[in-house]
Design a protein around this motif. Structure first.
Motif, PDB file in Angstrom:
ATOM      1  N   TYR A   1      58.981   5.947 -57.807  1.00 42.31           N
ATOM      2  CA  TYR A   1      58.563   7.307 -58.142  1.00 42.31           C
ATOM      3  C   TYR A   1      58.022   7.304 -59.569  1.00 42.31           C
ATOM      4  CZ  TYR A   1      59.458  12.428 -58.748  1.00 42.31           C
ATOM      5  OH  TYR A   1      59.370  13.770 -58.986  1.00 42.31           O
ATOM      6  N   PHE A   2      56.754   7.691 -59.721  1.00 38.06           N
ATOM      7  CA  PHE A   2      56.123   7.757 -61.032  1.00 38.06           C
ATOM      8  C   PHE A   2      55.793   9.206 -61.372  1.00 38.06           C
ATOM      9  CE2 PHE A   2      55.200   3.567 -59.373  1.00 38.06           C
ATOM     10  CZ  PHE A   2      55.485   2.741 -60.452  1.00 38.06           C
ATOM     11  N   THR A   3      56.031   9.591 -62.609  1.00 38.97           N
ATOM     12  CA  THR A   3      55.725  10.931 -63.087  1.00 38.97           C
ATOM     13  C   THR A   3      55.609  10.882 -64.602  1.00 38.97           C
ATOM     14  OG1 THR A   3      56.465  13.253 -63.137  1.00 38.97           O
ATOM     15  CG2 THR A   3      58.178  11.559 -63.241  1.00 38.97           C
ATOM     16  N   ILE A   4      54.887  11.827 -65.189  1.00 41.00           N
ATOM     17  CA  ILE A   4      54.777  11.844 -66.646  1.00 41.00           C
ATOM     18  C   ILE A   4      55.759  12.830 -67.272  1.00 41.00           C
ATOM     19  CG2 ILE A   4      52.380  11.073 -66.650  1.00 41.00           C
ATOM     20  CD1 ILE A   4      51.545  13.972 -67.202  1.00 41.00           C
ATOM     21  N   THR A   5      56.534  13.526 -66.437  1.00 37.55           N
ATOM     22  CA  THR A   5      57.556  14.445 -66.942  1.00 37.55           C
ATOM     23  C   THR A   5      58.824  14.284 -66.129  1.00 37.55           C
ATOM     24  OG1 THR A   5      55.883  16.075 -67.600  1.00 37.55           O
ATOM     25  CG2 THR A   5      58.150  16.846 -67.425  1.00 37.55           C
ATOM     26  N   ILE A   6      59.935  14.040 -66.809  1.00 36.07           N
ATOM     27  CA  ILE A   6      61.216  13.921 -66.126  1.00 36.07           C
ATOM     28  C   ILE A   6      61.856  15.303 -66.052  1.00 36.07           C
ATOM     29  CG2 ILE A   6      63.498  12.851 -66.161  1.00 36.07           C
ATOM     30  CD1 ILE A   6      61.169  10.942 -65.635  1.00 36.07           C
ATOM     31  N   GLY A   7      62.079  15.774 -64.832  1.00 38.20           N
ATOM     32  CA  GLY A   7      62.607  17.112 -64.635  1.00 38.20           C
ATOM     33  C   GLY A   7      61.491  18.105 -64.356  1.00 38.20           C
ATOM     34  N   ALA A   8      61.875  19.352 -64.113  1.00 36.06           N
ATOM     35  CA  ALA A   8      60.890  20.409 -63.876  1.00 36.06           C
ATOM     36  C   ALA A   8      60.204  20.760 -65.190  1.00 36.06           C
ATOM     37  CB  ALA A   8      61.573  21.633 -63.281  1.00 36.06           C
ATOM     38  N   ASN A   9      58.892  20.812 -65.170  1.00 37.68           N
ATOM     39  CA  ASN A   9      58.120  21.085 -66.381  1.00 37.68           C
ATOM     40  C   ASN A   9      58.044  22.596 -66.621  1.00 37.68           C
ATOM     41  OD1 ASN A   9      56.199  21.312 -68.414  1.00 37.68           O
ATOM     42  ND2 ASN A   9      54.982  19.591 -67.649  1.00 37.68           N
ATOM     43  N   PRO A  10      58.738  23.108 -67.648  1.00 34.20           N
ATOM     44  CA  PRO A  10      58.736  24.563 -67.886  1.00 34.20           C
ATOM     45  C   PRO A  10      57.371  25.100 -68.298  1.00 34.20           C
ATOM     46  CG  PRO A  10      59.780  23.410 -69.713  1.00 34.20           C
ATOM     47  CD  PRO A  10      59.545  22.384 -68.641  1.00 34.20           C
ATOM     48  N   ASN A  11      56.474  24.219 -68.755  1.00 35.19           N
ATOM     49  CA  ASN A  11      55.140  24.663 -69.169  1.00 35.19           C
ATOM     50  C   ASN A  11      54.293  25.147 -67.999  1.00 35.19           C
ATOM     51  OD1 ASN A  11      55.619  23.985 -71.895  1.00 35.19           O
ATOM     52  ND2 ASN A  11      55.051  21.853 -71.510  1.00 35.19           N
ATOM     53  N   PHE A  12      54.716  24.810 -66.778  1.00 40.52           N
ATOM     54  CA  PHE A  12      53.945  25.211 -65.603  1.00 40.52           C
ATOM     55  C   PHE A  12      54.075  26.708 -65.299  1.00 40.52           C
ATOM     56  CE2 PHE A  12      54.217  20.704 -63.586  1.00 40.52           C
ATOM     57  CZ  PHE A  12      53.280  20.260 -64.503  1.00 40.52           C
ATOM     58  N   CYS A  13      54.931  27.400 -66.037  1.00 33.99           N
ATOM     59  CA  CYS A  13      55.143  28.825 -65.776  1.00 33.99           C
ATOM     60  C   CYS A  13      53.869  29.643 -65.985  1.00 33.99           C
ATOM     61  CB  CYS A  13      56.267  29.369 -66.648  1.00 33.99           C
ATOM     62  SG  CYS A  13      55.915  29.349 -68.424  1.00 33.99           S
TER      63      CYS A  13
ATOM     64  N   GLY B   1      72.552   6.732 -71.452  1.00 34.59           N
ATOM     65  CA  GLY B   1      72.906   7.800 -72.360  1.00 34.59           C
ATOM     66  C   GLY B   1      72.060   9.035 -72.177  1.00 34.59           C
ATOM     67  N   ASN B   2      70.830   8.880 -71.741  1.00 38.33           N
ATOM     68  CA  ASN B   2      69.963  10.021 -71.498  1.00 38.33           C
ATOM     69  C   ASN B   2      70.398  10.701 -70.213  1.00 38.33           C
ATOM     70  OD1 ASN B   2      67.827  11.743 -70.812  1.00 38.33           O
ATOM     71  ND2 ASN B   2      66.340  10.437 -71.868  1.00 38.33           N
ATOM     72  N   GLU B   3      70.480  12.041 -70.230  1.00 38.18           N
ATOM     73  CA  GLU B   3      70.907  12.746 -69.023  1.00 38.18           C
ATOM     74  C   GLU B   3      69.916  12.553 -67.890  1.00 38.18           C
ATOM     75  OE1 GLU B   3      70.993  16.939 -69.295  1.00 38.18           O
ATOM     76  OE2 GLU B   3      69.117  17.114 -70.407  1.00 38.18           O
TER      77      GLU B   3
ATOM     78  N   ASN C   1      66.155  19.938 -61.865  1.00 39.22           N
ATOM     79  CA  ASN C   1      66.697  19.105 -62.938  1.00 39.22           C
ATOM     80  C   ASN C   1      67.972  18.389 -62.505  1.00 39.22           C
ATOM     81  OD1 ASN C   1      64.649  19.692 -64.744  1.00 39.22           O
ATOM     82  ND2 ASN C   1      65.738  21.404 -65.684  1.00 39.22           N
ATOM     83  N   THR C   2      68.776  19.040 -61.681  1.00 38.77           N
ATOM     84  CA  THR C   2      69.986  18.395 -61.163  1.00 38.77           C
ATOM     85  C   THR C   2      69.635  17.202 -60.285  1.00 38.77           C
ATOM     86  OG1 THR C   2      71.260  20.454 -61.229  1.00 38.77           O
ATOM     87  CG2 THR C   2      72.056  18.725 -59.755  1.00 38.77           C
ATOM     88  N   LEU C   3      68.596  17.346 -59.466  1.00 39.27           N
ATOM     89  CA  LEU C   3      68.164  16.232 -58.622  1.00 39.27           C
ATOM     90  C   LEU C   3      67.699  15.049 -59.471  1.00 39.27           C
ATOM     91  CD1 LEU C   3      66.216  18.113 -55.792  1.00 39.27           C
ATOM     92  CD2 LEU C   3      68.472  17.044 -55.644  1.00 39.27           C
TER      93      LEU C   3
END
Length: 286
Positions: free
Chosen positions: A125-137, A32-34, A154-156
């Motif tokens: 693949y391990f990460t603490i954020t799913i998708g591109a982290n917008p906070n990195f701006c 259910g989660n995108e 995010n599409t990937l």
């Protein structure tokens, strides 16, 4: 110098049990989660008691990974993928060919995951954020490219399950990393802050001028392929270094891996059984 505490073995055992889950168990995860995740890839062989004791008694271990140097400021991740492929005996691609297959020079960890999948490499693949982290701006390193990267990255992530790419949203601790490398079953591609990692040996001139000498975050990929418990040092392959073998303390590697900007991204590569790619760290020349 900090020494690894062998009494804290349970996180590694939990991690192994997650790796060894069956595909059916993975399929039972809620949907259910995108950004629905694929469960950890299953190790085909479990560690029996004898193997587990061997892991715990092992004080140093490394995998002989061929060193591949990056060509530009942006292709360190591609160099790491080539190092992994050559370690696994896959020689039908090189860094130039991987670069030609890329639609961008802004390479994210998820891009490397798709490359590894193309070559049928077993990894998680391990990460603490799913998708591109917008906070990195807020980081200069990301500021220019991030706005145009968000949708693509995010599409990937959204298509990862369909592509058969395994992603888990969790951190890998330093102790877990030690145990995983000592197990002899894996090596890893890690996203690190180049400034924090390379400051230790950059003064001796072994780091080429791929990156600006600034205190800000600079994303960089390295291969982690060995650990020496007596020295509490990891052996890595750094595509920006002129030296084939680099060693870094567990503390410095942890600081570089967990720096803001990395999301603690880690691609854990499973080494096929029956391939003797290992030799003691003590036998490696500096």
């Amino acid at each position: 110098m900090h020494q690894i505490s062998w009494s804290h073995v349970w996180p590694f055992c939990i991690l192994l049990s997650k790796f060894m889950r069956s595909d059916d168990e993975d399929a039972q995860q809620p949907a259910g989660n995108e950004f629905a995740l694929v469960g950890s890839f299953p190790f085909k062989q479990s560690l029996d008691r004898v193997e587990s004791k061997a892991v715990l008694s092992s004080k140093s271990f490394s995998v002989e990974v061929p060193h591949v140097k990056q060509l530009y400021t942006w292709d360190c991740g591609l160099a790491c993928v080539v190092m992994v492929l050559r370690t696994l005996g896959i020689y039908n691609s090189n860094i130039e060919e991987l670069a030609q297959s890329c639609s961008t020079t802004s390479i994210w960890t998820v891009d490397l995951a798709y490359m590894l999948r193309k070559f049928s490499v077993n990894f998680s693949y391990f990460t603490i954020t799913i998708g591109a982290n917008p906070n990195f701006c807020v980081e200069t390193f990301y500021k220019e490219q991030l706005p145009s990267d968000l949708a693509r990255v995010n599409t990937l992530f959204q298509k990862a399950r369909e592509a058969g790419i395994n992603i888990e949203c969790r951190s890998i601790s330093g102790e877990e990393m030690c145990m995983l490398i000592l197990s002899g079953n894996c090596i890893a591609i890690a996203l690190v802050d180049h400034h924090k990692l390379s400051h230790y040996w950059s003064e001796d001139g072994c780091i080429q001028n791929f990156y600006p000498k600034s205190p800000g975050y600079t994303g960089h990929y390295v291969v982690i392929c060995g650990y020496d418990a007596a020295m509490d040092e990891f052996e890595i392959r750094d595509p920006a270094s002129s030296r084939k073998h680099e060693k870094v303390t567990s503390r410095r590697l942890a600081e570089a891996r967990k720096s803001f900007g990395t999301d603690e991204d880690l691609l854990l590569i499973h080494l096929e059984k029956g391939v003797d790619l290992n030799r003691p760290l003590s036998s490696l020349s500096s």
